[in-house]
Write a protein that holds these residues in place. Structure first.
Motif, PDB file in Angstrom:
ATOM      1  N   GLN A  76       0.806  -1.068   0.163  1.00 41.65           N
ATOM      2  CA  GLN A  76      -0.099  -0.079   0.073  1.00 41.65           C
ATOM      3  C   GLN A  76       0.875   1.051   0.071  1.00 41.65           C
ATOM      4  O   GLN A  76       1.442   1.721   0.994  1.00 41.65           O
ATOM      5  CB  GLN A  76      -1.042  -0.072   1.206  1.00 41.65           C
ATOM      6  N   PRO A  77       0.839   2.007  -0.919  1.00 36.42           N
ATOM      7  CA  PRO A  77       1.770   3.154  -1.044  1.00 36.42           C
ATOM      8  C   PRO A  77       1.250   4.138   0.041  1.00 36.42           C
ATOM      9  O   PRO A  77       2.378   4.942   0.516  1.00 36.42           O
ATOM     10  CB  PRO A  77       1.288   3.720  -2.617  1.00 36.42           C
ATOM     11  N   SER A  78       0.440   4.114   0.709  1.00 35.14           N
ATOM     12  CA  SER A  78      -0.239   5.238   1.534  1.00 35.14           C
ATOM     13  C   SER A  78       0.583   4.862   2.820  1.00 35.14           C
ATOM     14  O   SER A  78       0.938   5.763   3.529  1.00 35.14           O
ATOM     15  CB  SER A  78      -1.626   5.289   1.662  1.00 35.14           C
ATOM     16  N   LEU A  79       0.969   3.443   3.079  1.00 39.61           N
ATOM     17  CA  LEU A  79       1.558   3.216   4.114  1.00 39.61           C
ATOM     18  C   LEU A  79       2.964   3.040   4.083  1.00 39.61           C
ATOM     19  O   LEU A  79       3.861   3.065   4.958  1.00 39.61           O
ATOM     20  CB  LEU A  79       1.026   1.731   4.634  1.00 39.61           C
ATOM     21  N   ALA A  80       3.765   3.000   2.626  1.00 36.53           N
ATOM     22  CA  ALA A  80       4.759   2.905   2.455  1.00 36.53           C
ATOM     23  C   ALA A  80       5.673   3.967   2.509  1.00 36.53           C
ATOM     24  O   ALA A  80       6.977   3.772   2.619  1.00 36.53           O
ATOM     25  CB  ALA A  80       4.926   1.845   1.051  1.00 36.53           C
ATOM     26  N   LEU A  81       4.986   5.303   2.735  1.00 38.75           N
ATOM     27  CA  LEU A  81       5.775   6.540   2.663  1.00 38.75           C
ATOM     28  C   LEU A  81       5.736   7.159   4.208  1.00 38.75           C
ATOM     29  O   LEU A  81       4.674   7.143   4.714  1.00 38.75           O
ATOM     30  CB  LEU A  81       5.123   7.429   1.530  1.00 38.75           C
ATOM     31  N   HIS A  82       6.472   7.617   4.381  1.00 36.34           N
ATOM     32  CA  HIS A  82       6.751   8.266   5.924  1.00 36.34           C
ATOM     33  C   HIS A  82       5.696   9.410   5.754  1.00 36.34           C
ATOM     34  O   HIS A  82       6.093  10.324   4.983  1.00 36.34           O
ATOM     35  CB  HIS A  82       8.150   8.553   6.407  1.00 36.34           C
ATOM     36  N   PRO A  83       4.753   9.684   6.581  1.00 32.90           N
ATOM     37  CA  PRO A  83       3.792  10.748   6.516  1.00 32.90           C
ATOM     38  C   PRO A  83       4.497  12.125   6.959  1.00 32.90           C
ATOM     39  O   PRO A  83       4.064  12.986   6.631  1.00 32.90           O
ATOM     40  CB  PRO A  83       2.860  10.079   7.666  1.00 32.90           C
TER      41      PRO A  83
END
Lengths: 343, 318, 606, 338
Positions: A111-118
C-alpha cells in the motif's frame, strides 16, 4: 560503496535463483511451528518478468520478504539464494542485506499510503535511497530524483510535497521512484497496484513494463489478480498454502491451466475483458469452496487436497513437479485428467 | 493567534484555581505555621496568639487568599512567615541553581535515554537491551534519597566535590577555574538526578522506537536499503516522536519539582530545601510559590509539547 | 523546661506520584552532661571529662578556618526574633548577652557583664540588681557599646510589636522587669517579685546595637529588620565572629570580629580562628559523609548509627568522636487525661478510665523494656530514665531508678486495678471489655516509631492489643494539643534551660506543655495539687539546696504517680576532626561551638 | 511468539504472588516476632558442611551468638547443629479461612532460621519481605491498574469529545500533577479513625495512589490517540462510514496498548514507593506490619543500615518483581503479526 554482489558478473547467469525456500514462524498457540513457505524455488533471468499468483495468505508476501531479507526477526528462514549468480550466505546479516536492498533489488510495497513516511517530504524519501547507496552529494541526488520524477511522469514540485497531499497514483509512483532510484537489477513488487483504481493501475503497470524493458530489469511481481499478471509478466508461478502448484509462461498458463487449483482460481474471475466493463459486484460471483488450511494444520500431501474437486487417493502424497509444456505442474493427476473446460 | 490567547487565559485560570485549591487543602490539614511552636519553650501562648494575629492567620479563608493575591499582584509573590520576607526575595537567589541543576540533568537524562532506548530497541533482546532493562528495574527499586547518598559515596572515593555549588575558595579563583569548579560541582547531582528520571524515559523511548520500527513505512524504508543513522533520525524517531514529545512536556514540569529531594541531600543551594521546609512547617506562601512554579512549568511544557506535535506533523498544517 | 522537637531537619524521600514526601524530625536539643555527671556509662563520662584539660597543654594556633554544618537555613539575622535552631546557633557565634550558661557548672555566669550584684534594698519588696558593663567595648562594626544599648535591647524585647520570643523571659509574674541606667556603664535591674536565679533572665539575651536598629524600632519594623538578605555591613554584634557573606542554601561565611572583647590567658586576642564556614546541609546523612571525608570539621547531634560507623573509621580518618552521655531531652509516653466533656467520644472516654487508674499506668511503666529501647533503638547510646530529669542535668538530677522491667509486677498492678485476662490471654477491664490501645507518635522521627514498635510488643505481652499510629508531626500535635483525639502518645521534651523554672509550663497543671491534661486551672488530684505548689515554691526560693529539694520532690511525685511514663534520654553524640583544638563539647547547644572563640585549627595533624 | 513468552512471565509473576499470598505458610517466622537479642543479625545460610568439615545430607543452620570480642557482631555457635525440616509444627494461626498449624520449613529448635538476616528488632527479614511483598505487590499492581484505566478513560474522552472537555481534562492533569496532595492527605487523615486495620488501609492505599496517578497516562494516551486519529487508514475507515465507537475500539485504542503497558510497568513500583509516603502521613500500613516500601526506606533513614548488606534484600526483591513486570509488559508488546 561496493556492492556485495557485482551487478554484472556474468551476463548469462539469472538475476535471481532461489531454491528450497522455507519460512516458518514459531506458533503463538500450538507447539509446532507454522510453515508459511515450504520448499519453493524459482529463477528469474535478466529482463524477465515473473509473476506469483495466489490468494491472500498463501505465503506470497513471505516469499517477497525472504528474498529481500526483510522477514521479521522471529521468522525462521532457510533457503539457497543466488543473486546475479552470487550466493547469499545463510548467515547473511542486516549489513549484507542493507547494501543489496534498494540497490540490486528494488522493492515496491503493497500500500503506497503506508509505505511512505507521513512526516517526510516525498522527494527526500526518494533521495534517501540514493544517499544510502551512492556516494553522491545531496545536490546530485536531488538532480537524480528530479530526473526520476520526470521519467515517472510526475511534476517536479511534488518533491516538496508530503504523502498526504498526493493522490494514490502519485504515491505509488513515488514508491516506484524509490525502488528504481538505484537502477536495480531486480524489482520485487508485492501487490503494488491493489490499492489503486483501475485506470491508475493500468498507467502504473505500463510504466513498469516500459522501464523494465528499457533497463533490462528483472521483475518479481506478486499478485492475487491474474489480470494484472497477464499484463506484465512473462512467466507465472501459482502458489497455494506455501507451495508451488503450477508454473509456466503467462500466456499458456492463463489460457490452459493444468492444476485444478489454477483452474478454479481462474474460474472465479470473470474473463479479463469482461471484467473491465462489468460492475463491481459481479466480480466475485464464484469462489472456491472451503478455506485455505491454517499454516499450522497443513495436510501432509498435496496442500489443496481439502478443497480439490478431483481428489484421488494418491493426493495424500507430496506431489513432485510434472513437466507440462513449457511449465510444470505439482499435481499427481497432471496430464492425466482434464477438469471441466479450460478457460 | 486567538488560540494562543485562549491557551494563555486557560493557563492563568489554571493557576488561580490551583492557588485556591492549595488554600483549601492547607485549610483542611490540621494546624498552621505556629502549631509546632507550641512545644518551643520560649514561645508563650500569648506570643503565639499575637503572632497569629499579626500574620492574619486568624482571618477567614477568603481574606487570607485576597491578602496573598494582593501580595502577588504587588510582585512580592506572597510573604514567608518563617523568614519574614517576601517570597520573591527567597526564590530569586535559589531559582537559578535549581534550573541549572534540573536543566542539565534533564538534558543528560534525555540524551542517555534516547541512546539507550534507541539502541535497545534496535537490537531488542540484545545484551545492551537486557542490561538496560535490569538497570531500569534496579533504579526503580532504589529510593531517590538512597541514590543521592550513593552518589556522595562515589564522590568520597573520587576527587569530585561532595556537595554545594561552588568551592569554599570560589571567590578567589580565576574565571576559567571558576567554570571548572562549577562543572565539577554539577557532576554528581546532575548524574543522580538524571538517574532518577531515567527509567521512565528509557522505557518510553524504547517502546516508542520499537513501535516505530514496526511501522509499515519504516519497514518500507528498510526495504529500500535505508538504514543506520539515516533510518533512525529521518524515519524512526519522527514516527516515535509523539509519546516522547508528550513525555517531554510532562518532564518539563519536573524541572522544578524533580530536584527538590536531591538538592537537600546534595547540599545544592536550590529551591528544594526551602520548599520542602515550607511544606513541613506550613509556611503556605512559600509552598504556594513552589507549587505554582511547578504548575506553570508543567503548563508551559504541555504547551510546548502540543506546539511541537503540530509542528512535526505536516498533516495538521493543512 | 519545655519540648525538644522544634528543631528539625528534613530528609525527604522520593517525590513520585506527584506529591512530595517525607520529612524526618530529629530531636536535636539537649542539655548538659557535665564532665562530673554521673553518666550511665562511666567510661564515657570519664572520656568526656578529660579533653578540655588535655588540650590546654598545647599552644593554640592562630588563624585558619573551621567548617561546620547546619541542618537548616537561618531564617533571620535578628537576635530579637530568632527562634529556629539554626538561627540560634548562628546568633550564638555573632552575638553575646550579659549573662550566659556555663555548661560545665550548669550555672548562669556573667558573660558581657563585668559583675552582677544584688543591691540591698531597705524594706522594699522588689529585688534590685546592679550590672557593671565593661568599658571600651565595641560592636563588630567598631561603634562603641554602652548602657544605652542594653536599655534599648530590653525596650525592644518588651515591645509587643517586635513579637520577640524572649518577651516572656523578661516578665516575672506577668509584670515586666524594669532596667535603668545608672551611668554609661552601669545598669540597674528591678524585678517585680523575687526570682530564684535572676541571672537566668538575661541568659542569651543578645545585645542589639542601638545605633543600627533604633530607626527600625521607632518605625515599628524591628521584627522584620536584619532579615537574611541584609548586607553584612549593616549588621553588628558583640560576638566573636561577624557575618562576611551568605550564599542562600549553600553556605554562610563568618569572619573574626576584630573588636571582640575576650582575650585568652596570654592576653592574645580571641577568637583564634580567622573564619567559620557554615555549610547549609539539610540532610544529616550527607553531613555525615562530608564529615567523614574531612570536608566538615565538627558535627553535633550525630545520629547513633552514624556515630558508631564513624567510631570504626575514626583513627583512619583522623576524627575524634565523643559520646557526651545523656542529654537533657527525654522521650516519654503520656496518656490522654484531658476533659473530653460531653463530646460524643464514648469509646475514648471509656479508655480514659483505664488511664486514670494508677495501677494501669504503673503496669505500663513496668512492662516497657527501657533497656531494650536503649539497646535496639539507640544502640546503647541512651540512658533509661525513672523521671524527667536526666543524669545529664547533674545540677538537678535526683537518683530515681527507672521502674523495674517486670511482667509479673505489671500484671500484679493490673490485677489490683481490677483488670483480668480472658482464656485466650487477652486483657479485659473490670467491665469485661478488651483492652485495645494505640500509641501515636510522629512519623518524622524514626527513633520514636521504633520505640513505639518495641513498646507495642511489650504491651502485647500483657494481653493488650496495641497499634502504632505514626502521624505527620503537625497532625500529631493538633491531636495532642487541640482535638485531644489520641489515646497514648509518644513525644520528647527537654529543650530549654537547666533551671527547674523552665519546666513550669510542663509540670504546672495550667502549663501550656502540660500535654496530657491541657487547659486545667485547678489540679484534679492531691498529688497534682502538690506538684503545682512545689513548682510555685521553687520559683522564688533563693537557697539552692532547698530549691533542689523542692524540685526533687516534684520528681518523686512524678515517679510515684506516673502521669507520664518517662523512657530514655538519648545521649548527645558529637565529633570533630583531630585538627580542631580545644574541642570540649557539652550537651548544651551549641554543643561544640559554645567555646568557639577558643577553638583553633592545627596546621599539622598531631 | 509474544504471547508464549508473555505466558511464561505471567506464570512466573503468578508464582511470586502465590508464594507471597501464602506468606503465613512459607514464612518461617511471624512478621512481628521480635527476638531482641538478635538485633541486626546477619543471615544464617543453610549449610551442608559443619565446622569440622563433615557433610550432612540434611541442611542445617548454626545459631548466632554475640561475638565476645566485638559485641556488635555475631558469630556462629558451632557446637550444635539445627537441622532444617519441612512442614514444621508451629503455633496455630489464621490464613484466610484456614487455621494453619505448620510452616513450610524451619528448624524444630527455638533458634530460628534467618535466611536473610534480621532487622533492628530481631525480626526475620525473609518473613517480613514475604508479608511486605504481599501487601506491596498487590497494592502496587491494583493501584497501577486503576491509574492506567482512569488515564485511558480520561485520555479517550479528551480525544473523542475534544473542545472544552479536552482543555478541561488537560488542565485537570496539570492540576493533579502539581497539587500538594500531602495537605489533603493530612486533612483526610484527621477525619479517619485513629487506628485502622490493615485491610481498610490496603484499600485506601490503592484508591489514593490509583486516583492520584491517572494524570501522566491520561496525557500520554491523549497524545497517542491524537496521532492515531490522523492516520490514513483511520481516516479512510471514517470515510467508509465506520462509527466513532467502532473506530475507537477497533483502530484507536489498540494503539495505546504499548504506551499503557509501559506506563503500568512503571507505575507499579512507583505505587509501592508511594505507599511509604502514605504511611508517613498515617495513611499507609503502620508498624509492625511490613511493606516493601517501608522495608526499603529503612535504608535511607539509618546510616548504619547501609553497612548491613542484608538490609538491601527488600530492594533486591522489589527490583526482581519490577523486572518481572517489565519483562511481562515487554512480552505483551511483541505483537508483530505473522
Amino acid at each position: 560503496m561496493t556492492k556485495p554482489i557485482d551487478s554484472n558478473p556474468d551476463p548469462k547467469s539469472p538475476v535471481l535463483r532461489l531454491d528450497r525456500l522455507e519460512v516458518r514462524y514459531p506458533s503463538r498457540t500450538a507447539e509446532s511451528d507454522a510453515v508459511v513457505v515450504d520448499g519453493l524455488g524459482c529463477e528469474i533471468a535478466r529482463g524477465q518478468a515473473v509473476g506469483v499468483l495466489g490468494e491472500s495468505g498463501s505465503g506470497k508476501t513471505s516469499l517477497a520478504l525472504a528474498v529481500t531479507g526483510l522477514l521479521p526477526s522471529e521468522a525462521r528462514c532457510s533457503m539457497e539464494l543466488e543473486i546475479l549468480g552470487r550466493p547469499v550466505p545463510a548467515a547473511a546479516d542486516e549489513r549484507f542485506w542493507r547494501r543489496l536492498r534498494g540497490d540490486t533489488i528494488g522493492m515496491v510495497f503493497q500500500q503506497p499510503s503506508l509505505a511512505l513516511h507521513p512526516m517526510r517530504r516525498v522527494g527526500l524519501q526518494v533521495a534517501d535511497v540514493l544517499l544510502s547507496h551512492r556516494p553522491w552529494s545531496a545536490r546530485s541526488c536531488r538532480r537524480k530524483v528530479m530526473e526520476l520524477l520526470d521519467e515517472l511522469d510526475l511534476e517536479s514540485d511534488i518533491f516538496q510535497a508530503f504523502p498526504h497531499q498526493l493522490s494514490g497514483g502519485q504515491r505509488q509512483r513515488i514508491v516506484l521512484a524509490q525502488a528504481l532510484a538505484c537502477e536495480p537489477s531486480l524489482l520485487v513488487a508485492d501487490e503494488p497496484t491493489t490499492a489503486l483504481d483501475r485506470k491508475t493501475e493500468i498507467q502504473v503497470l505500463e510504466l513498469v513494463r516500459r522501464l523494465s524493458r528499457e533497463r533490462q530489469m528483472a521483475l518479481l511481481w506478486i499478485s492475487h489478480d491474474p489480470g494484472v499478471l497477464a499484463e506484465i509478466t512473462d512467466r507465472i508461478y501459482v502458489m497455494y498454502a506455501g507451495r508451488w502448484m503450477e508454473e509456466g509462461p503467462t500466456e499458456s498458463l492463463l489460457a490452459e491451466p493444468n492444476h485444478p487449483y489454477t483452474k478454479l482460481l481462474l474460474d472465479c474471475l470473470p474473463r479479463r475483458k469482461a471484467l473491465r466493463s462489468e460492475p463491481l459486484d459481479r466480480r466475485r460471483l464464484t469462489v472456491i469452496p472451503g478455506m485455505a488450511p491454517p499454516a499450522s494444520e497443513l495436510p501432509s500431501g498435496c496442500r489443496f487436497v481439502d478443497r480439490c474437486p478431483v481428489v484421488t487417493e494418491s493426493c495424500g502424497e507430496k506431489p513432485s513437479p510434472v513437466p507440462m509444456g513449457q511449465g510444470r505442474t505439482w499435481c499427481v493427476r497432471a496430464g492425466s485428467t482434464r477438469l471441466g473446460s479450460g478457460p | 493567534m486567538s488560540r494562543l490567547v485562549g491557551r494563555l487565559a486557560q493557563g492563568a485560570l489554571l493557576l488561580v484555581v490551583l492557588s485556591m485549591l492549595v488554600f483549601v487543602f492547607a485549610e483542611l490539614a490540621p494546624g498552621d505555621f505556629f502549631t509546632g511552636a507550641v512545644l518551643d519553650p520560649r514561645m508563650s501562648e500569648e506570643l503565639i496568639e499575637t503572632l497569629r494575629l499579626q500574620y492574619g492567620l486568624e482571618q477567614p479563608l477568603h481574606i487570607r487568599y485576597l491578602r496573598w493575591a494582593s501580595s502577588v499582584a504587588r510582585g512580592e509573590g506572597g510573604f514567608s512567615i518563617a523568614y519574614r520576607r517576601p517570597v520573591v526575595d527567597l526564590f530569586l537567589p535559589r531559582a537559578a541553581h535549581t534550573l541549572m541543576l534540573a536543566g542539565a540533568s534533564m538534558l543528560l537524562a534525555w540524551i542517555i535515554a534516547l541512546v539507550l532506548g534507541i539502541a535497545g530497541a534496535y537490537r531488542a533482546g540484545g545484551w545492551l537491551d537486557r542490561s538496560t532493562l535490569i538497570a531500569v528495574a534496579a533504579l526503580l527499586a532504589i529510593p531517590e534519597l538512597l541514590l543521592a547518598l550513593l552518589g556522595i559515596l562515589v564522590a568520597v572515593n573520587t576527587r569530585l566535590p561532595l556537595g554545594g555549588a561552588t568551592s569554599l575558595d570560589y571567590a578567589s579563583l580565576s574565571l576559567g577555574a571558576r567554570l571548572i569548579d562549577r562543572i565539577e560541582h554539577l557532576v554528581i547531582p546532575v548524574t543522580v538526578l538524571a538517574l532518577t528520571s531515567l527509567p521512565v524515559l528509557v522505557r518510553h523511548v524504547r517502546t516508542s522506537v520499537l513501535e516505530a520500527l514496526d511501522a509499515p513505512f519504516v519497514r518500507a524504508a528498510r526495504g529500500h536499503g535505508i538504514s543506520g543513522r539515516r533510518l533512525m533520525l529521518a524515519y524512526v524517531l519522527p514516527a516515535a516522536a509523539n509519546p516522547l514529545i508528550t513525555l517531554f512536556g510532562i518532564s518539563f514540569g519536573g524541572l522544578l519539582s524533580g530536584s527538590l529531594v536531591i538538592e537537600g541531600a546534595m547540599g545544592w543551594p536550590g529551591l528544594g530545601p526551602l520548599v520542602l521546609e515550607s511544606m513541613t512547617n506550613q509556611d503556605l506562601h512559600v509552598l504556594l510559590a513552589g507549587i505554582l512554579g511547578v504548575c506553570a512549568f508543567l503548563w508551559v511544557g504541555n504547551l510546548i509539547a502540543d506546539g511541537l506535535l503540530v509542528l512535526i506533523d505536516p498533516r495538521s498544517g493543512d | 523546661m519545655k519540648d525538644s522537637d522544634n528543631c528539625f531537619r528534613m530528609a525527604a524521600r522520593s517525590a513520585r506520584v506527584g506529591c512530595l514526601l517525607s520529612v524526618a524530625w530529629i530531636c536535636l536539643f539537649g542539655c548538659s552532661p557535665s564532665p562530673e555527671a554521673p553518666s550511665a556509662d562511666s567510661k564515657v563520662a570519664a572520656a568526656s571529662s578529660s579533653p578540655g584539660a588535655t588540650e590546654t597543654y598545647e599552644e593554640p594556633e592562630v588563624g585558619g578556618r573551621l567548617v561546620v554544618a547546619l541542618t537548616s537555613e537561618p531564617r533571620t539575622f535578628n537576635p530579637a526574633t530568632g527562634v529556629s535552631q539554626a538561627t540560634l546557633i548562628l546568633l550564638s557565634l555573632t552575638h553575646r548577652g550579659l549573662m550566659a550558661l556555663d555548661p560545665m557548672s550548669q550555672e548562669i555566669r556573667p558573660s558581657l557583664a563585668v559583675s552582677w550584684t544584688a543591691v540591698p534594698t531597705d524594706g522594699e519588696d522588689f529585688p534590685l540588681y546592679r550590672i557593671d558593663l565593661p568599658r571600651d567595648l565595641k560592636f563588630s562594626d567598631g561603634e562603641p557599646f554602652d548602657a544605652d544599648d542594653v536599655l534599648f535591647t530590653i525596650e525592644a524585647i518588651l515591645d509587643e510589636r517586635v513579637g520577640s520570643p524572649q518577651l516572656q523571659t523578661l516578665m516575672v509574674d506577668d509584670e515586666p522587669i524594669s532596667v535603668t541606667a545608672i551611668d554609661s556603664h552601669t545598669v540597674q535591674v528591678r524585678l517585680p517579685s523575687p526570682v530564684a536565679d535572676p541571672g537566668m533572665l538575661f541568659e542569651s539575651l543578645y545585645i542589639l546595637p542601638e545605633h543600627l536598629l533604633r530607626d527600625d524600632f521607632e518605625r515599628g519594623e524591628l521584627a522584620s529588620a536584619w532579615g537574611t538578605e541584609t548586607s553584612p555591613s549593616e549588621l553588628a554584634g558583640l560576638g566573636p565572629f561577624r557575618l562576611a557573606s551568605y550564599r542562600p542554601g549553600e553556605r554562610i561565611v563568618l569572619e573574626r570580629n576584630p573588636h571582640y572583647f575576650q582575650r585568652d590567658d596570654q592576653d592574645r586576642a580571641l577568637p583564634y580562628l580567622d573564619e567559620i564556614v557554615v555549610l547549609l546541609l539539610t540532610d544529616m546523612q550527607s553531613s555525615l559523609l562530608r564529615f567523614e571525608a574531612g570536608e566538615v570539621d565538627v558535627l553535633s547531634n550525630v545520629p547513633v548509627d552514624g556515630f558508631q560507623r564513624l567510631q570504626v573509621v575514626a583513627e583512619e580518618r583522623g576524627l575524634q568522636m565523643r559520646d557526651l552521655g545523656a542529654g537533657a531531652a527525654y522521650e516519654f509516653l503520656f496518656f490522654n487525661l484531658n476533659d473530653l466533656g460531653t463530646e460524643s467520644r464514648s469509646e475514648l472516654i471509656a479508655k480514659q478510665s483505664w488511664f486514670r487508674s494508677l495501677g494501669f499506668r504503673k503496669a505500663i511503666s513496668h512492662a516497657v523494656d527501657r533497656q531494650g529501647i536503649v539497646d535496639l533503638v539507640y544502640n546503647g547510646k541512651a540512658t533509661s530514665l525513672g523521671t524527667h530529669v536526666s543524669p545529664g542535668k547533674s545540677r538537678w538530677f535526683v537518683d530515681i531508678e527507672p521502674p523495674e522491667t517486670s511482667l509479673t509486677q505489671a500484671k500484679e498492678h493490673l490485677a489490683r486495678a481490677g483488670f483480668r485476662w480472658s482464656e485466650k490471654g487477652r486483657l479485659l477491664d473490670s467491665g469485661g471489655a478488651e483492652v485495645k490501645l494505640s500509641i501515636a507518635t510522629n512519623s518524622s522521627n524514626p527513633r520514636r516509631v521504633q520505640t513505639a514498635t518495641l513498646i507495642q510488643e511489650d504491651l502485647s505481652k500483657l494481653g493488650m492489643e496495641v497499634q502504632v499510629v505514626s502521624l505527620e508531626f503537625g497532625a500529631l500535635l493538633d491531636r495532642v494539643t487541640n482535638s485531644f483525639d489520641y489515646e497514648i502518645a509518644l513525644l520528647g521534651l527537654g529543650r530549654g534551660g537547666v533551671d527547674p523554672s523552665s519546666d513550669l509550663n510542663v509540670w504546672h497543671s495550667s502549663g501550656s506543655n502540660h500535654l496530657w491534661h491541657l487547659g486545667v486551672d485547678c489540679p484534679t488530684t492531691e498529688w497534682e495539687r502538690r506538684i503545682d505548689e512545689l513548682m510555685e515554691l521553687q520559683k522564688s526560693e533563693l537557697d539552692f539546696a532547698k530549691r533542689k529539694e523542692l524540685y526533687g520532690e516534684v520528681q518523686r511525685l512524678v515517679f510515684e504517680n506516673q502521669p507520664v511514663v518517662t523512657l530514655v534520654a538519648p545521649n548527645v553524640l558529637v565529633g570533630a576532626n583531630k585538627r580542631i583544638g580545644n574541642f570540649s563539647p557539652t550537651i548544651f547547644e551549641p554543643t561544640i561551638l559554645w567555646n568557639v572563640e577558643r577553638l583553633y585549627r592545627r596546621s599539622d595533624r598531631p | 511468539m509474544g504471547t508464549k513468552v508473555a505466558r511464561k512471565w505471567l506464570w512466573w509473576i503468578l508464582a511470586i504472588h502465590l508464594v507471597v499470598l501464602a506468606a503465613e505458610l512459607v514464612a518461617p517466622h511471624d512478621f512481628a516476632r521480635q527476638v531482641r537479642t538478635l538485633s541486626f543479625a546477619p543471615p544464617t545460610p543453610p549449610r551442608w558442611i559443619d565446622a569440622e568439615g563433615r557433610f550432612h545430607w540434611r541442611p542445617f543452620v548454626y545459631a548466632l551468638q554475640r561475638d565476645p570480642r566485638n559485641p556488635r557482631e555475631f558469630i556462629d555457635t558451632t557446637n550444635e547443629r539445627h537441622p532444617i525440616r519441612f512442614w514444621v509444627p508451629s503455633e496455630p494461626r489464621q490464613m484466610g479461612p484456614m487455621v494453619l498449624k505448620y510452616r513450610l520449613f524451619g528448624t524444630s529448635s527455638p533458634t530460628g532460621i534467618h535466611l536473610l538476616g534480621t532487622d533492628r528488632y530481631g525480626r526475620d527479614m525473609f518473613s517480613r519481605i514475604l508479608y511486605g511483598a504481599r501487601l506491596s505487590l498487590f497494592a502496587g499492581a491494583l493501584a497501577g491498574t486503576l491509574a492506567v484505566v482512569l488515564g485511558l478513560i480520561a485520555g479517550t474522552l479528551c480525544v473523542t469529545w475534544g473542545g472544552w472537555v479536552d482543555a478541561f481534562l488537560m488542565r485537570m492533569v496539570e492540576l493533579t500533577i502539581s497539587l500538594p496532595w500531602l495537605y489533603l492527605l493530612i486533612g483526610v487523615r484527621a477525619f479517619l479513625p485513629l487506628s485502622m486495620d490493615p485491610v481498610p488501609v490496603f484499600v485506601l492505599t490503592i484508591a489514593l495512589v490509583g486516583t492520584l496517578g491517572w494524570a501522566v497516562p491520561a496525557r500520554l494516551v491523549r497524545g497517542v490517540l491524537k496521532t492515531a486519529r490522523e492516520q490514513d487508514y483511520v481516516q479512510a475507515a471514517r470515510g467508509f462510514g465506520a462509527s466513532e465507537a467502532h473506530l475507537l475500539f477497533k483502530h484507536l485504542l489498540p494503539q495505546t496498548r504499548d504506551t499503557l503497558l509501559t506506563q503500568w510497568a512503571l507505575l507499579v513500583p512507583k505505587c509501592v514507593m508511594a505507599e511509604v509516603t502514605l504511611s508517613f502521613f498515617g495513611l499507609g500500613v503502620q508498624e509492625p506490619f511490613p511493606s516493601l516500601g517501608s522495608l526499603i526506606s529503612v535504608l535511607t533513614e539509618a546510616h548504619g543500615a547501609m553497612t548491613r548488606v542484608w538490609m538491601f534484600w527488600p530492594a533486591v526483591a522489589l527490583g526482581l518483581a519490577i523486572l518481572s513486570y517489565h519483562l511481562l509488559a515487554e512480552a505483551l508488546q511483541q505483537h508483530r503479526d505473522v
